[in-house]
Design a protein around this motif. Structure first.
Motif, PDB file in Angstrom:
ATOM      1  N   ILE A   8      65.602  38.803  44.224  1.00  0.00           N
ATOM      2  CA  ILE A   8      64.207  39.231  44.107  1.00  0.00           C
ATOM      3  C   ILE A   8      64.055  40.245  42.981  1.00  0.00           C
ATOM      4  CG2 ILE A   8      62.308  40.409  45.275  1.00  0.00           C
ATOM      5  CD1 ILE A   8      63.355  39.240  47.908  1.00  0.00           C
ATOM      6  N   LYS A   9      64.978  41.199  42.911  1.00  0.00           N
ATOM      7  CA  LYS A   9      64.925  42.202  41.837  1.00  0.00           C
ATOM      8  C   LYS A   9      65.064  41.548  40.468  1.00  0.00           C
ATOM      9  CE  LYS A   9      66.653  46.276  42.237  1.00  0.00           C
ATOM     10  NZ  LYS A   9      67.550  47.454  42.409  1.00  0.00           N
ATOM     11  N   ALA A  10      65.933  40.538  40.371  1.00  0.00           N
ATOM     12  CA  ALA A  10      66.118  39.838  39.097  1.00  0.00           C
ATOM     13  C   ALA A  10      64.859  39.082  38.707  1.00  0.00           C
ATOM     14  CB  ALA A  10      67.307  38.876  39.196  1.00  0.00           C
ATOM     15  N   SER A  11      64.156  38.516  39.702  1.00  0.00           N
ATOM     16  CA  SER A  11      62.930  37.775  39.402  1.00  0.00           C
ATOM     17  C   SER A  11      61.843  38.713  38.887  1.00  0.00           C
ATOM     18  CB  SER A  11      62.446  37.021  40.648  1.00  0.00           C
ATOM     19  OG  SER A  11      61.914  37.908  41.622  1.00  0.00           O
ATOM     20  N   ILE A  12      61.833  39.958  39.381  1.00  0.00           N
ATOM     21  CA  ILE A  12      60.868  40.943  38.891  1.00  0.00           C
ATOM     22  C   ILE A  12      61.184  41.306  37.444  1.00  0.00           C
ATOM     23  CG2 ILE A  12      60.023  43.308  39.160  1.00  0.00           C
ATOM     24  CD1 ILE A  12      60.569  43.042  42.157  1.00  0.00           C
ATOM     25  N   LYS A  13      62.460  41.535  37.160  1.00  0.00           N
ATOM     26  CA  LYS A  13      62.885  41.936  35.822  1.00  0.00           C
ATOM     27  C   LYS A  13      62.619  40.838  34.801  1.00  0.00           C
ATOM     28  CE  LYS A  13      66.910  43.706  33.327  1.00  0.00           C
ATOM     29  NZ  LYS A  13      68.356  44.071  33.441  1.00  0.00           N
ATOM     30  N   ASN A  14      62.802  39.591  35.204  1.00  0.00           N
ATOM     31  CA  ASN A  14      62.636  38.465  34.286  1.00  0.00           C
ATOM     32  C   ASN A  14      61.265  37.814  34.416  1.00  0.00           C
ATOM     33  OD1 ASN A  14      65.354  38.791  33.468  1.00  0.00           O
ATOM     34  ND2 ASN A  14      66.057  37.575  35.233  1.00  0.00           N
ATOM     35  N   ASN A  15      60.315  38.524  35.004  1.00  0.00           N
ATOM     36  CA  ASN A  15      59.001  37.954  35.260  1.00  0.00           C
ATOM     37  C   ASN A  15      58.213  37.710  33.977  1.00  0.00           C
ATOM     38  OD1 ASN A  15      56.491  37.430  36.900  1.00  0.00           O
ATOM     39  ND2 ASN A  15      55.852  39.246  35.763  1.00  0.00           N
ATOM     40  N   TYR A  16      57.475  36.595  33.996  1.00  0.00           N
ATOM     41  CA  TYR A  16      56.529  36.290  32.932  1.00  0.00           C
ATOM     42  C   TYR A  16      55.133  36.223  33.555  1.00  0.00           C
ATOM     43  CZ  TYR A  16      60.728  34.968  30.389  1.00  0.00           C
ATOM     44  OH  TYR A  16      61.966  34.988  29.799  1.00  0.00           O
ATOM     45  N   ASN A  17      54.137  36.626  32.818  1.00  0.00           N
ATOM     46  CA  ASN A  17      52.781  36.697  33.366  1.00  0.00           C
ATOM     47  C   ASN A  17      52.302  35.367  33.936  1.00  0.00           C
ATOM     48  OD1 ASN A  17      52.379  39.418  32.844  1.00  0.00           O
ATOM     49  ND2 ASN A  17      51.691  39.039  30.747  1.00  0.00           N
ATOM     50  N   GLN A  18      52.773  34.264  33.340  1.00  0.00           N
ATOM     51  CA  GLN A  18      52.300  32.969  33.821  1.00  0.00           C
ATOM     52  C   GLN A  18      52.987  32.532  35.123  1.00  0.00           C
ATOM     53  OE1 GLN A  18      53.886  33.554  31.013  1.00  0.00           O
ATOM     54  NE2 GLN A  18      55.377  31.974  30.466  1.00  0.00           N
ATOM     55  N   ASP A  19      54.039  33.237  35.515  1.00  0.00           N
ATOM     56  CA  ASP A  19      54.743  32.878  36.743  1.00  0.00           C
ATOM     57  C   ASP A  19      55.120  34.169  37.471  1.00  0.00           C
ATOM     58  OD1 ASP A  19      56.111  31.709  38.786  1.00  0.00           O
ATOM     59  OD2 ASP A  19      57.870  31.156  37.600  1.00  0.00           O
ATOM     60  N   ARG A  20      54.289  34.560  38.429  1.00  0.00           N
ATOM     61  CA  ARG A  20      54.499  35.824  39.132  1.00  0.00           C
ATOM     62  C   ARG A  20      55.087  35.623  40.525  1.00  0.00           C
ATOM     63  NH1 ARG A  20      52.229  39.903  36.629  1.00  0.00           N
ATOM     64  NH2 ARG A  20      52.234  41.202  38.500  1.00  0.00           N
ATOM     65  N   SER A  21      55.606  34.433  40.820  1.00  0.00           N
ATOM     66  CA  SER A  21      56.115  34.139  42.156  1.00  0.00           C
ATOM     67  C   SER A  21      57.642  34.062  42.165  1.00  0.00           C
ATOM     68  CB  SER A  21      55.530  32.821  42.669  1.00  0.00           C
ATOM     69  OG  SER A  21      55.915  31.748  41.830  1.00  0.00           O
ATOM     70  N   PHE A  22      58.215  34.299  43.356  1.00  0.00           N
ATOM     71  CA  PHE A  22      59.647  34.143  43.540  1.00  0.00           C
ATOM     72  C   PHE A  22      59.968  32.664  43.566  1.00  0.00           C
ATOM     73  CE2 PHE A  22      63.525  34.430  46.362  1.00  0.00           C
ATOM     74  CZ  PHE A  22      64.334  35.011  45.387  1.00  0.00           C
ATOM     75  N   TRP A  23      61.186  32.303  43.178  1.00  0.00           N
ATOM     76  CA  TRP A  23      61.498  30.897  42.908  1.00  0.00           C
ATOM     77  C   TRP A  23      61.652  30.025  44.147  1.00  0.00           C
ATOM     78  CZ3 TRP A  23      66.249  28.631  44.345  1.00  0.00           C
ATOM     79  CH2 TRP A  23      67.212  29.525  44.851  1.00  0.00           C
ATOM     80  N   ARG A  24      61.759  30.626  45.346  1.00  0.00           N
ATOM     81  CA  ARG A  24      61.880  29.802  46.554  1.00  0.00           C
ATOM     82  C   ARG A  24      61.208  30.499  47.730  1.00  0.00           C
ATOM     83  NH1 ARG A  24      67.819  29.010  48.623  1.00  0.00           N
ATOM     84  NH2 ARG A  24      66.639  28.127  50.347  1.00  0.00           N
ATOM     85  N   PRO A  25      60.795  29.730  48.752  1.00  0.00           N
ATOM     86  CA  PRO A  25      60.155  30.350  49.916  1.00  0.00           C
ATOM     87  C   PRO A  25      61.109  31.311  50.632  1.00  0.00           C
ATOM     88  CG  PRO A  25      59.775  27.980  49.892  1.00  0.00           C
ATOM     89  CD  PRO A  25      60.807  28.264  48.841  1.00  0.00           C
ATOM     90  N   VAL A  26      60.568  32.409  51.130  1.00  0.00           N
ATOM     91  CA  VAL A  26      61.324  33.405  51.871  1.00  0.00           C
ATOM     92  C   VAL A  26      60.682  33.578  53.245  1.00  0.00           C
ATOM     93  CG1 VAL A  26      62.097  35.803  51.944  1.00  0.00           C
ATOM     94  CG2 VAL A  26      61.965  34.604  49.763  1.00  0.00           C
TER      95      VAL A  26
END
Length: 280
Positions: A8-26
């Motif tokens: 989750i922390k990595a997804s925040i760091k590598n976030n792009y404005n066009q994709d603000r969601s985590f890559w899989r359901p939690v």
């Protein structure tokens, strides 16, 4: 292998404005647990080969917040083990990190909840557990030992039958014909790693106006997250922050973990969760 928290922390760091969601359901809403039945299961009464969970939003948001809290401070797992048990904490973290979300819900239901807190029935070959209700009944009620406080009060009337009293309730209603002086309320078991405040009548837009820190029993607590209530759907979700970024978790949605630009609209605040600040 990265933990879920690291992902989750990595997804925040590598976030792009066009994709603000985590890559899989939690922690998706509900859940199905299949039982691998052996020969002995044939003789069981009643016989069921799977467990179906319904209306799990009353525990989902807090389970997500509990996972974040346990990862925020390296000492919190040890401290919470004193209240929850070391085996529970270790198992909880392992199940979350291996994406065993239905099993982690069953862990909470069977280890921390009382039987009268949920409904269950056997339908055909399934045991159905329904958690419909209030999240404070299904989750925070089971944290009473962790967050219990005590307060002494003294009545000025020397004839008062309860002149000196210790009380573990939030309010004290005593008619003694005198003035009652209260001491500072303190935690029974020391300052806990986190506290939960019931905030059922606030709108989520008011999140900007709630205190971002509290001073409790000589300790500072920082706002970590909140649980939210959708009155029309009778549904709970949660918001929390990681590295200064707010995220919204809603197990009922296909994309259920997203970064927030602002608090979700048209939702009521159900709870505020504060974690104890690290002493420096």
């Amino acid at each position: 292998m990265k933990t879920l928290f690291e992902e989750i922390k990595a997804s925040i760091k590598n976030n792009y404005n066009q994709d603000r969601s985590f890559w899989r359901p939690v922690l998706p809403w509900g859940g199905v647990f299949t039982i691998k039945a052996g020969r002995k299961a044939v003789s069981c009464t009643p016989l069921y080969v799977e467990i179906k969970l319904k209306n799990t939003c009353t525990i989902d948001g807090f389970l997500m917040l509990l996972y974040v809290i346990l990862n925020e401070n390296e000492n919190f797992p040890r401290e919470l083990s004193l209240h929850f048990g070391r085996e529970f904490v270790d198992c909880f973290l392992y199940l979350m990190d291996t994406y065993s979300f239905t099993t982690v819900k069953l862990l909470w239901i069977w280890d921390k909840m009382e039987k009268q807190q949920y409904k269950s029935e056997v339908h055909k070959a399934s045991l159905i557990i329904d958690l419909f209700g209030n999240e404070h009944d299904n989750f925070t009620k089971n944290l009473e030992n962790l967050m219990s406080t005590i307060q002494e009060s003294y009545c000025s009337n020397c004839r008062c039958p309860t002149r000196v009293q210790e009380d573990q309730q939030r309010t004290i209603n005593i008619k003694c014909g005198g003035l009652r002086e209260f001491s500072q309320r303190v935690f029974c078991h020391g300052a806990p790693p986190f506290v939960v405040l019931n905030m059922q009548h606030w709108k989520s837009e008011d999140l900007a106006y709630v205190p971002y820190y509290l001073d409790l029993s000589d300790h500072k607590y920082l706002l970590e997250g909140a649980t939210l209530f959708n009155k029309e759907e009778h549904h709970y979700s949660a918001a929390f922050q990681i590295d200064g970024h707010w995220m919204h978790y809603d197990g009922l949605r296909n994309v259920n973990l997203i970064l927030l630009n602002k608090p979700p609209e048209f939702l009521l605040l159900s709870s505020l969760v504060y974690i104890r600040a690290t002493e420096k």
